[in-house]
Motif scaffolding. Structure first.
Motif, PDB file in Angstrom:
ATOM      1  N   PHE A  43       0.872  -1.173   0.000  1.00  0.00           N
ATOM      2  CA  PHE A  43       0.000   0.000   0.000  1.00  0.00           C
ATOM      3  C   PHE A  43       0.910   1.224   0.000  1.00  0.00           C
ATOM      4  N   ALA A  46       0.287   4.478   3.000  1.00  0.00           N
ATOM      5  CA  ALA A  46      -0.839   3.828   3.670  1.00  0.00           C
ATOM      6  C   ALA A  46      -1.312   4.647   4.864  1.00  0.00           C
ATOM      7  N   THR A  54      -9.100  -0.546   3.874  1.00  0.00           N
ATOM      8  CA  THR A  54      -8.935  -1.489   2.770  1.00  0.00           C
ATOM      9  C   THR A  54      -7.855  -2.514   3.083  1.00  0.00           C
ATOM     10  N   ALA A  55      -6.709  -2.029   3.605  1.00  0.00           N
ATOM     11  CA  ALA A  55      -5.612  -2.933   3.942  1.00  0.00           C
ATOM     12  C   ALA A  55      -6.042  -3.934   5.012  1.00  0.00           C
ATOM     13  N   HIS A  59      -6.466  -7.948   4.475  1.00  0.00           N
ATOM     14  CA  HIS A  59      -5.673  -8.828   5.341  1.00  0.00           C
ATOM     15  C   HIS A  59      -6.574  -9.812   6.084  1.00  0.00           C
ATOM     16  N   PRO A  66      -0.416  -7.445   3.570  1.00  0.00           N
ATOM     17  CA  PRO A  66      -0.155  -6.043   3.265  1.00  0.00           C
ATOM     18  C   PRO A  66       1.183  -5.556   3.813  1.00  0.00           C
ATOM     19  N   LEU A  68       2.763  -1.865   4.522  1.00  0.00           N
ATOM     20  CA  LEU A  68       2.309  -0.483   4.606  1.00  0.00           C
ATOM     21  C   LEU A  68       3.497   0.463   4.486  1.00  0.00           C
ATOM     22  N   GLY A 119      -2.280   4.298  -2.365  1.00  0.00           N
ATOM     23  CA  GLY A 119      -2.806   4.808  -1.108  1.00  0.00           C
ATOM     24  C   GLY A 119      -3.139   6.277  -1.225  1.00  0.00           C
TER      25      GLY A 119
END
Length: 325
Positions: A43, A46, A54-55, A59, A66, A68, A119
């Protein structure tokens, strides 16, 4: 002379064509995407509720692992506000938009990840970093954006290109789009995809340049892929509606008739046509738009804060499927 701004009369309603139908991310799409070990996706920057939701959702659904990328303190703050403890989640420090895409590209280059998800950064910064030749994401093919339009009541997806990246794609780019969509349709379970190249007519007319282009694209794609059917030019109705094919008594060769009325994917002439078409299916038919960029070394997801959560999750599921061998 002066004019005052007034509110519209109260008895005027919005367009009756607008649909209240809303679809969730289809269970069969999630099932197809969650076979095997979840791949890692970055992402890029993030931060913010929409990105981290969303992440977290992806997950939790075991779609992806993910990574980040962004400012760790902001990521931690925003995740805490959502109730996500980030236990076991990899965070890669970066500063600002350019720093985030630069860090993400390094993760691609060293093999740490298999996909990118936009992101909280501007699209031009995100795509600008991706298209640099030294980034290693462009691999000779053209980058093409594809929407998989998912019906609210279920059923097979209808793919559309290109509504977000290429403004006025040439014949070669649209041929690449046709081939990439056919490959994705196969990964979605259709053994022999049917791809229609759109124009305003089913005949080649000098006054409609896109009609001649469509014929050239269909022929070029068919020459490169004999495991799918390609046809053009076809109008939108003759691409997706068997009733329209029957009513118009379409008189065409076998290649066109193999696609007419049953298309899995549509190649549009330009970004305006693609944008109008996908938004029409969203707002007037309740379609869920799962979008990604194909043609690079890894799948690329262009999520937006305005996308509903179901569309963001479906986009990631589609990217996971696209990345499978």
């Amino acid at each position: 002379m002066s004019f005052s701004q007034t509110s519209p009369p109260q008895n005027i309603a919005p367009s009756a064509f607008l649909s209240d139908a809303k679809g969730d991310c289809p269970p069969d799409l999630l099932a197809r995407a969650t076979t095997g070990t979840p791949p890692s996706f970055v992402f890029v920057r993030a931060i913010g509720d929409a990105v981290l939701q969303t992440a977290w959702q992806a997950h939790a659904a075991k779609l992806i692992r993910p990574i980040l990328v962004g400012e760790p303190d902001i990521i931690a703050h925003d995740a805490h506000a959502l109730g996500w403890d980030l236990d076991g989640i990899e965070i890669v420090e970066s500063t600002g938009e350019k720093g985030a895409i630069d860090a993400a590209i390094k993760l691609i280059q060293n093999g740490s990840t298999t996909g990118l998800i936009k992101g909280q950064l501007h699209t031009d910064v995100f795509m600008g970093g991706i298209v640099k030749r030294d980034a290693g994401i462009r691999i000779g093919k053209r980058l093409v954006h594809v929407f998989a339009m998912l019906p609210p009541s279920g059923g097979r997806a209808l793919l559309i290109s290109d509504a977000a990246v290429n403004v006025a794609p040439d014949i070669d780019t649209r041929t690449e789009a046709a081939l990439l969509m056919a490959d994705l349709v196969r990964k979605l379970g259709q053994k022999r995809p049917k791809v229609a190249v759109l124009s305003a007519t089913e005949s080649v007319l000098d006054a409609v340049p896109s009609s001649g282009d469509a014929l050239a694209i269909a022929k070029a794609a068919q020459a490169q892929d004999d495991q799918a059917d390609y046809a053009g030019p076809l109008s939108f109705d003759l691409s997706i509606s068997p009733d329209a094919v029957a009513m118009k008594k379409l008189d065409a060769d076998a290649a066109v008739l193999a696609v007419a009325g049953m298309a899995d994917a549509l190649v549009v002439p330009d970004i305006v046509a693609g944008n109008v078409l996908f938004k029409s299916l969203v707002w007037c038919a309740g379609g869920l738009a799962a979008g990604l960029v194909l043609g690079g070394a890894v799948p690329i997801v262009l999520t937006s804060r305005s996308d509903p959560p179901a569309a963001r999750l479906a986009s990631i599921a589609l990217a996971v499927i696209a990345g499978k061998d």
